[in-house]
Design a protein around this motif. Sequence first.
Motif, PDB file in Angstrom:
ATOM      1  N   ILE A 157      44.995   5.137 -49.927  1.00  0.00           N
ATOM      2  CA  ILE A 157      43.602   5.559 -50.108  1.00  0.00           C
ATOM      3  C   ILE A 157      42.883   5.700 -48.761  1.00  0.00           C
ATOM      4  CG2 ILE A 157      41.414   5.052 -51.256  1.00  0.00           C
ATOM      5  CD1 ILE A 157      43.664   5.347 -53.237  1.00  0.00           C
ATOM      6  N   GLU A 158      42.812   4.594 -48.013  1.00  0.00           N
ATOM      7  CA  GLU A 158      41.914   4.598 -46.855  1.00  0.00           C
ATOM      8  C   GLU A 158      42.429   5.484 -45.721  1.00  0.00           C
ATOM      9  OE1 GLU A 158      40.931   0.512 -45.889  1.00  0.00           O
ATOM     10  OE2 GLU A 158      40.799   0.022 -48.007  1.00  0.00           O
ATOM     11  N   LEU A 159      43.706   5.308 -45.324  1.00  0.00           N
ATOM     12  CA  LEU A 159      44.213   6.130 -44.228  1.00  0.00           C
ATOM     13  C   LEU A 159      44.200   7.626 -44.563  1.00  0.00           C
ATOM     14  CD1 LEU A 159      47.058   4.005 -42.562  1.00  0.00           C
ATOM     15  CD2 LEU A 159      44.805   4.583 -41.662  1.00  0.00           C
ATOM     16  N   PRO A 160      44.641   8.026 -45.771  1.00  0.00           N
ATOM     17  CA  PRO A 160      44.548   9.464 -46.073  1.00  0.00           C
ATOM     18  C   PRO A 160      43.109   9.987 -46.016  1.00  0.00           C
ATOM     19  CG  PRO A 160      45.997   8.400 -47.637  1.00  0.00           C
ATOM     20  CD  PRO A 160      45.371   7.298 -46.815  1.00  0.00           C
ATOM     21  N   LEU A 161      42.157   9.175 -46.474  1.00  0.00           N
ATOM     22  CA  LEU A 161      40.763   9.639 -46.438  1.00  0.00           C
ATOM     23  C   LEU A 161      40.255   9.721 -45.000  1.00  0.00           C
ATOM     24  CD1 LEU A 161      39.201   7.739 -49.474  1.00  0.00           C
ATOM     25  CD2 LEU A 161      39.601  10.199 -49.246  1.00  0.00           C
ATOM     26  N   ALA A 162      40.756   8.820 -44.128  1.00  0.00           N
ATOM     27  CA  ALA A 162      40.289   8.806 -42.747  1.00  0.00           C
ATOM     28  C   ALA A 162      41.076   9.778 -41.878  1.00  0.00           C
ATOM     29  CB  ALA A 162      40.404   7.395 -42.170  1.00  0.00           C
ATOM     30  N   LEU A 163      42.159  10.326 -42.439  1.00  0.00           N
ATOM     31  CA  LEU A 163      43.084  11.118 -41.633  1.00  0.00           C
ATOM     32  C   LEU A 163      42.439  12.246 -40.828  1.00  0.00           C
ATOM     33  CD1 LEU A 163      46.070  11.075 -41.027  1.00  0.00           C
ATOM     34  CD2 LEU A 163      46.410  12.780 -42.805  1.00  0.00           C
ATOM     35  N   PRO A 164      41.567  13.069 -41.438  1.00  0.00           N
ATOM     36  CA  PRO A 164      40.974  14.157 -40.645  1.00  0.00           C
ATOM     37  C   PRO A 164      40.244  13.629 -39.399  1.00  0.00           C
ATOM     38  CG  PRO A 164      40.548  14.499 -42.979  1.00  0.00           C
ATOM     39  CD  PRO A 164      41.155  13.134 -42.850  1.00  0.00           C
TER      40      PRO A 164
END
Lengths: 518, 238
Positions: A431-438
């Motif tokens: 959840i968190e890393l994919p959302l923060a990825l950009p």
Amino acid sequence: MNGRGILVPGPSGTPPNPPSSIPGVAKRSGWWMLCALLLLAIPTLSHAKPVTIGSKKFTESVILAEMARLALEQAKIPAQHRRELGGSRILYDAVEAGDISAYPEYTGTLRFEILADRKLPDDAALGSVLARRGLALSRPLGFSDGYALAIRADTARRYGIARLSDLARHPELTVAVSNEFVDRADGWRALSAAYGLGAIKVRGIDHDLAYRALSGGQIDVTDVYTTDAEIAAYDLVVLKDDRAFFPRYDAAFLYRRDLDPRAVAVLNGLAGRLDEAKMRELNRKVRIDGMSETDAAREALGLAAQAGQEDSRWRRLLDRTREHFALVAVALGLALVIALPLGIASARLPRLGSLVLPLTGLLQTIPSLALFVMLIPLLGIGAAPTIAALFLYSLLPIVRNTHAGLTGIAPPLLDSAEALGLSRRTRLLRIELPLALPTILAGVRTAAVIAVGLATLGAIIGAGGYGQPILTGIRLANNGLILEGAVPAAVFALVIEGAFHLFERAITPRGLRPSARR
Amino acid sequence: MYQLDAVHVSFGGVEALAPTSLSIAKGETLVLLGPSGSGKSTLLRCLIGLSPYDGTIRLDGAPVRDWRAVRRRLGYVIQEGGLFPHLSARGNVVLAAREFGWETSRIEARVMELAQLVGLDDEQLARFPAQLSGGQRQRVAMMRALMLGPDALLLDEPLSALDPVTRLRLAGELRDIFARLGMTVVMVTHSLREARFFGGRAILMRDGRIVQQGPVAELESAPADEFVAEFLAAESAL
């Protein structure tokens, strides 16, 4: 203290095997692959063990080092030349530390600059002091590059002046010397006392302007270095120092005593190959006619010039691109390995974050040139300190963006993830890393582009890359050469921008792309 | 099902929920009513352990210590659905089942069952949240909350962000679903009409305290104080 030793892989040179057979560790194999890639990139940065000759960042030094390299290769001794490493202090420290095996040096520089505190009475005293430091000087090359006074050839003929003592008979001459020479204790005042030139009025002038003033006839006499290219170019005469006032700056190779005796023999074999006039001529050909240092060195050694300059330009570009890429890739890879977990930890533990974020910010404020030079005592010269500097500068954008990306996630999403009963690990990874990825990727991209630009500075401490032609171009006032480094560096930065754009598109989860909205 | 004993929440000295004792029966539908900031969402967040609290919350008699362990028995739906934008609707729905190691075939069967229950098709489930309408997003959120077959559903204003037509349709469907599954439902709303629609017991809150509780009709016929009367009148008027 040779910091490069840390990075050089052992004789086997094999990267560690990924422990993929253990299921629990299999997910970590991504990190192992990254580490293995980094290890693979390193051999391109530091080679096996040829004799390494260094040179200072001025033309004469580069030509002399190139002569040594060619002579060693003629004698079938593998050699490499690390060009334009910096000033005397950097070269001396490098040879003492063993980063390089030898470099061209001047007896006067050793006596009056590097070993000034020893107050050596004459050149003969140098040998024993150097020996105690594991160093030695080769036999002199045959010329001295020291202070002298010069006069236009036609003026010299008109007044019949050939020696410094002749000047005393011509107080009507206009003398203008460099500001530094006016002020030095062993400068004009001492000279005028030694030769009885009290009747001559002297003015201060900028050294570079002095040659133009001299050829334009505004002044008659100025101070020069005895092998300045301009002496040949402007048809000047160096006045003979008949009372041996000026100290000698005899050129020779300063080498490590543990250097292969065959190599020492080759360096000593260059003794007497040059005199002031010949050195001046070589300097002129490079600085004013645009000959390469290598060809000038070949000429001095009586070797035939090699054809195929145009081909080698592409070869050079390729080499520099590889060097530059390796510097940026290794530094960025290391930064990722450190900064990503640091950013995650900072987001998780606000107190750690309030320590880490200002600290990485502080690193960013260190002037880049200062950082590069500060790292030399720790890591030597070459790729290692450059990578370390680029690594430090890459930390901030990555740590900060990782932190910002993770703390910027909307609270309802964090609540939802927690309410689903997901573990902390799943929440972070799914959840968190994919959302923060950009946001994280934007930080990595910023770091990469900054690193590409800063890596050009690595050339001043011998890391090669696109900075090398820029450095040479500045030295020779050759805009073409400067562009040969600056243009690829800019293109490289753009390519990285573009590549990251594509990469970002590819790995940004589809639901987060603008096109997902309808 | 729930037994709250002097549950108390304060943030930096500000009391969000005064010490509250309350029990919620199995299969009961409980509506938390009240103006903004009355503490109804805080109370709901306590029921799934998202808010730190003092006091004791018992689930089926046992005091809850490890909320993560009991969350699989609870479903949680918030106003805009709280769907993860980087995952497809289906990805959102199956996340927890994957975490708890369900087999693929079991997951597939459950997704089909729930899709039928809330009225979504495969094509809609393949979309990302941004590609769905507000009503569809809430249906996906319901599927996600129901995936593991929880004992209780906790809903925080699930209908507030919807347009009137969608709200009415979804409210009807939700009421049917609650009735069919017979599960415990706690729903936060500020709308008296929603409370009336879903029936059951209503709790009216103000400034972190329960002011009155009972069937909505009872609140309307016998308001405990002037605030209750005023709130109900205002809610009915607009």
